[in-house]
Design a protein around this motif. Structure first.
Motif, mmCIF file in Angstrom:
data_model
loop_
_atom_site.group_PDB
_atom_site.id
_atom_site.type_symbol
_atom_site.label_atom_id
_atom_site.label_comp_id
_atom_site.label_asym_id
_atom_site.label_seq_id
_atom_site.Cartn_x
_atom_site.Cartn_y
_atom_site.Cartn_z
ATOM 1 N N MET B 1 -62.175 -21.117 -63.884
ATOM 2 C CA MET B 1 -60.887 -21.273 -64.556
ATOM 3 C C MET B 1 -59.875 -20.235 -64.057
ATOM 4 O O MET B 1 -58.740 -20.214 -64.465
ATOM 5 C CB MET B 1 -61.051 -21.107 -66.084
ATOM 6 C CG MET B 1 -61.940 -22.166 -66.730
ATOM 7 S SD MET B 1 -61.270 -23.830 -66.524
ATOM 8 C CE MET B 1 -62.684 -24.818 -67.002
ATOM 9 N N GLU B 2 -60.307 -19.384 -63.172
ATOM 10 C CA GLU B 2 -59.437 -18.311 -62.701
ATOM 11 C C GLU B 2 -58.212 -18.877 -61.973
ATOM 12 O O GLU B 2 -57.122 -18.370 -62.097
ATOM 13 C CB GLU B 2 -60.204 -17.346 -61.792
ATOM 14 C CG GLU B 2 -60.870 -17.977 -60.577
ATOM 15 C CD GLU B 2 -62.108 -18.783 -60.921
ATOM 16 O OE1 GLU B 2 -62.411 -18.927 -62.116
ATOM 17 O OE2 GLU B 2 -62.778 -19.290 -60.005
ATOM 18 N N ASN B 3 -58.466 -19.964 -61.272
ATOM 19 C CA ASN B 3 -57.383 -20.539 -60.483
ATOM 20 C C ASN B 3 -56.592 -21.592 -61.247
ATOM 21 O O ASN B 3 -55.933 -22.426 -60.671
ATOM 22 C CB ASN B 3 -57.950 -21.165 -59.213
ATOM 23 C CG ASN B 3 -57.581 -20.318 -58.009
ATOM 24 O OD1 ASN B 3 -56.605 -19.590 -58.075
ATOM 25 N ND2 ASN B 3 -58.340 -20.430 -56.943
ATOM 26 N N ARG B 4 -56.702 -21.538 -62.530
ATOM 27 C CA ARG B 4 -56.063 -22.525 -63.394
ATOM 28 C C ARG B 4 -54.632 -22.825 -62.960
ATOM 29 O O ARG B 4 -53.801 -21.927 -62.819
ATOM 30 C CB ARG B 4 -56.058 -21.992 -64.834
ATOM 31 C CG ARG B 4 -55.836 -23.074 -65.860
ATOM 32 C CD ARG B 4 -57.113 -23.843 -66.035
ATOM 33 N NE ARG B 4 -56.890 -25.114 -66.711
ATOM 34 C CZ ARG B 4 -57.718 -26.120 -66.591
ATOM 35 N NH1 ARG B 4 -58.779 -26.018 -65.805
ATOM 36 N NH2 ARG B 4 -57.518 -27.229 -67.225
ATOM 37 N N LEU B 5 -54.359 -24.091 -62.773
ATOM 38 C CA LEU B 5 -53.005 -24.458 -62.393
ATOM 39 C C LEU B 5 -52.181 -24.675 -63.649
ATOM 40 O O LEU B 5 -52.704 -25.006 -64.699
ATOM 41 C CB LEU B 5 -53.048 -25.732 -61.563
ATOM 42 C CG LEU B 5 -53.782 -25.588 -60.244
ATOM 43 C CD1 LEU B 5 -54.823 -26.659 -60.092
ATOM 44 C CD2 LEU B 5 -52.783 -25.637 -59.115
ATOM 45 N N SER B 6 -50.892 -24.538 -63.490
ATOM 46 C CA SER B 6 -50.017 -24.812 -64.625
ATOM 47 C C SER B 6 -50.203 -26.271 -65.036
ATOM 48 O O SER B 6 -50.456 -27.135 -64.205
ATOM 49 C CB SER B 6 -48.571 -24.553 -64.229
ATOM 50 O OG SER B 6 -48.270 -25.284 -63.062
ATOM 51 N N ALA B 7 -50.080 -26.531 -66.312
ATOM 52 C CA ALA B 7 -50.258 -27.889 -66.797
ATOM 53 C C ALA B 7 -49.240 -28.799 -66.135
ATOM 54 O O ALA B 7 -48.145 -28.360 -65.776
ATOM 55 C CB ALA B 7 -50.094 -27.908 -68.312
ATOM 56 N N PRO B 8 -49.598 -30.042 -65.966
ATOM 57 C CA PRO B 8 -48.668 -30.980 -65.332
ATOM 58 C C PRO B 8 -47.383 -31.115 -66.135
ATOM 59 O O PRO B 8 -47.385 -31.044 -67.356
ATOM 60 C CB PRO B 8 -49.459 -32.293 -65.302
ATOM 61 C CG PRO B 8 -50.699 -32.070 -66.085
ATOM 62 C CD PRO B 8 -50.900 -30.619 -66.224
ATOM 63 N N THR B 9 -46.323 -31.327 -65.428
ATOM 64 C CA THR B 9 -45.012 -31.443 -66.062
ATOM 65 C C THR B 9 -44.866 -32.726 -66.869
ATOM 66 O O THR B 9 -45.231 -33.799 -66.398
ATOM 67 C CB THR B 9 -43.917 -31.434 -64.979
ATOM 68 O OG1 THR B 9 -44.093 -30.293 -64.162
ATOM 69 C CG2 THR B 9 -42.545 -31.413 -65.611
ATOM 70 N N ARG B 10 -44.341 -32.586 -68.072
ATOM 71 C CA ARG B 10 -44.053 -33.767 -68.876
ATOM 72 C C ARG B 10 -42.541 -33.916 -69.027
ATOM 73 O O ARG B 10 -41.777 -32.992 -68.749
ATOM 74 C CB ARG B 10 -44.683 -33.643 -70.261
ATOM 75 C CG ARG B 10 -46.172 -33.525 -70.246
ATOM 76 C CD ARG B 10 -46.637 -32.938 -71.545
ATOM 77 N NE ARG B 10 -45.966 -31.670 -71.800
ATOM 78 C CZ ARG B 10 -45.762 -31.171 -72.995
ATOM 79 N NH1 ARG B 10 -46.161 -31.828 -74.067
ATOM 80 N NH2 ARG B 10 -45.157 -30.014 -73.144
#
Lengths: 363, 363
Positions: B1-10
């Motif tokens: 989870m370290e490289n967690r990407l920002s949540a997709p844009t809504r």
DNA sequence: CTGTTAGCGCTTTCAA
DNA sequence: TTGAAAGCGCTAACAG
């Protein structure tokens, strides 16, 4: 509109009919309701029966929206008017002709993904004025699929980088230019190496090696393997290499010309079945026999080619198995398993048939 | 989870950033906002820019849920351990091997559907203990796709009846047993008829006609055409018909045996390229030459077979064009156009090459 | 064991 | 031109 069918059944409809709540129906249908011996068992059966009678089938978009999963994987393909469907296609091919090697990939992928309940979608990223990579990125970002397979990697392929940014699981079918990628491919260096080694072992010294374009990872890999073998067997002077002519007519024309020059090769490696047949055509026209005068070998891309050209000695590059393993990995990633980000290479398998033999004058 | 990407844009995220409401963003992004010259124009640009910067891509499931459309069509295929992937496959084929004729179908369909912005999904309806028709019905009812293509019709095929009940648009690639169905196929009767007529025209009287199984619509169609030609040309005594042997080895074995009996045929029609090559193999082994001693012809199922067996005289059954037209029709139906429920038949095209000639003794 | 409630992300009336 | 609110069909957390 006269034949208007009744609206599709929703959870709500079943709930109303049985006299329970939506959630209860949902739980029962998803097996989240323990088969308790109390009141539940009775309603449970009534729910199941009603669902069957009413032909209930859950609305996938609704399920996807809440679960975040689509149970779909996509294979990126590019069919275009301008560009070609694949780097392997001939220039004169019609735009709607898929490169034959997709055949095995599709079979292997579909079959394997199905074991995980995952459907395969062909993500067509071509079209006029459309950048395939942009189209791919949109598919990746739009939750159209749970995972993506990309193929036909170029040595400067940027797709892994793009996909890494989206966070969508993906696997490369083939070799990836980036080592830090989940990829399943053929050991292309082994293909180049083993081809030369095999022909050398038969006694051949004058070998003509037709390669795939080196902009493609496949071509680069085979080139490196060929170089290693050329070095190892001391064939610098006698191994001819070409990666500037392709497909049946290209190889046919090129070889026909080569045969008029001195020191013709005693063995030919062709990049694929189609061009191997082109090579044979040139040889035949020049009055040379295969394999008595010249040996020919190539790679087996599609299994049914064994039926079509049963005489060809081939290195089986096992596209179906590669695709199948790619499918397994992708399915695991989609299910949340952490897959090591490295490349897996299968080894080619030599299938010796009638198109190769020791050169004239040898045993 | 370290490289967690920002949540997709809504949509919401864009709205927040620009300082407008969700609906406004939706309208702008869907072009439903007139490019008015007033205040709108400014916010409009800011919205578009934000969407681009934030890599916005609409969530397909959410769109589907509200629009009722998936922009996906499905091709029903059946790959199974027990059953075969297709009636055209050989028994010894691996389970993940797709029948070659799918190759052209997939190319034609994908290419055409893409013009309508529709993706193609391979609806795998096989699997252990799964009734393909049940699986198909569930796909049809679950709003997984906007339309369905079914192929390889049997003479007692119940799929049209099932699909009619679901209300999902579908088209048959091939001939449907029910006349009241949208279907695009080859004129199989013409194939049977034209094959015999062509060979008859060359002077052949002893013709051996290998047909596809008559449980399939293709086989039945070719049979009827063959019968008509047999009648018309008075070949009752000399036209041999067989639909009990298939594929390369079947035809090879059967023909080898036949050649030991008297009155061998002077011309052979084989059901497909693969079995034509089986026939040629038997002829060669029996010391007979093609076309000098015996003519051979078949159907062209896949275009690249022209490269593989360039000498074969064929009736081109234009699978890609059939699939393409099926795709056009389905796309129209999906878009709500009312398409006449009838069958469209393309005509085969004779491509005369080197495997046929007048029989010995004729001019 | 079962019902109520909230919410997934989007489109679309309906008002303002 | 723009915002508020409802709802597509489903699942899941939380009460009861």
């Amino acid at each position: 509109m006269e034949n208007r069918l009744s609206a599709p059944t929703r959870l709500e409809d079943i709930a109303a009919r049985v006299g329970v709540s939506r959630s209860e129906v949902s739980r029962v249908l998803n097996g989240r309701a323990r088969a308790g011996k109390s009141v539940g068992a009775a309603t449970r059966d009534r729910i199941l029966e009603a669902a069957r009678e009413m032909n209930y089938s859950p609305h996938r978009a609704a399920q996807s929206l809440v679960s975040g999963r689509t149970n779909t994987a996509a294979l990126m393909i590019v069919i275009d008017r301008q560009a070609k469907a694949s780097p392997f296609l001939e220039d004169h091919d019609a735009p709607d002709e898929l490169s034959p090697h997709y055949h095995e990939i599709l079979g292997g992928l579909t079959y394997t993904l199905n074991e995980y309940g995952i459907h395969l979608m062909l993500a067509q990223c071509g079209g006029p004025n459309i950048d395939p990579n942009v189209a791919m990125e949109q598919i990746a970002r739009s939750h159209t699929c749970d995972g993506l397979i990309i193929t036909d990697m170029m040595i400067d392929d940027v797709r892994p980088a793009i996909l890494d940014q989206t966070g969508l699981p993906y696997v490369v079918r083939g070799s990836s230019p980036q080592p830090d990628t989940v990829a399943v491919g053929m050991d292309n260096a082994a293909v180049g190496y083993e081809a030369v080694k095999y022909l050398y072992g038969l006694g051949h010294r004058r070998i003509l090696f037709y390669n795939i374009r080196r902009e493609l990872m496949v071509g680069q890999g085979r080139f490196e393997g060929m170089c290693r073998a050329r070095e190892e067997f001391g064939l610098h002077a006698t191994l001819e290499y070409r990666d500037d002519v392709h497909h049946q007519n290209g190889v046919y024309t090129s070889l026909l010309q080569r045969l008029q020059e001195p020191n013709i090769p005693t063995a030919i490696f062709a990049e694929d079945e189609i061009s191997a047949l082109g090579a044979e055509r040139a040889l035949t026209e020049a009055g040379l026999r295969v394999p008595e005068d010249v040996s020919v070998m190539t790679c087996l891309n599609a299994r049914f080619m064994r039926l079509v050209a049963p005489h060809l000695t081939v290195l089986n590059v096992r596209l179906n198995e590669v695709a199948s393993q790619a499918g397994h990995l992708l399915a695991k990633m989609v299910q949340g398993e952490v897959v090591e980000r490295k490349q897996v290479f299968l080894q080619p398998i030599l299938e010796e048939r009638g198109s190769t033999a020791p050169p004239r004058g040898n045993s």
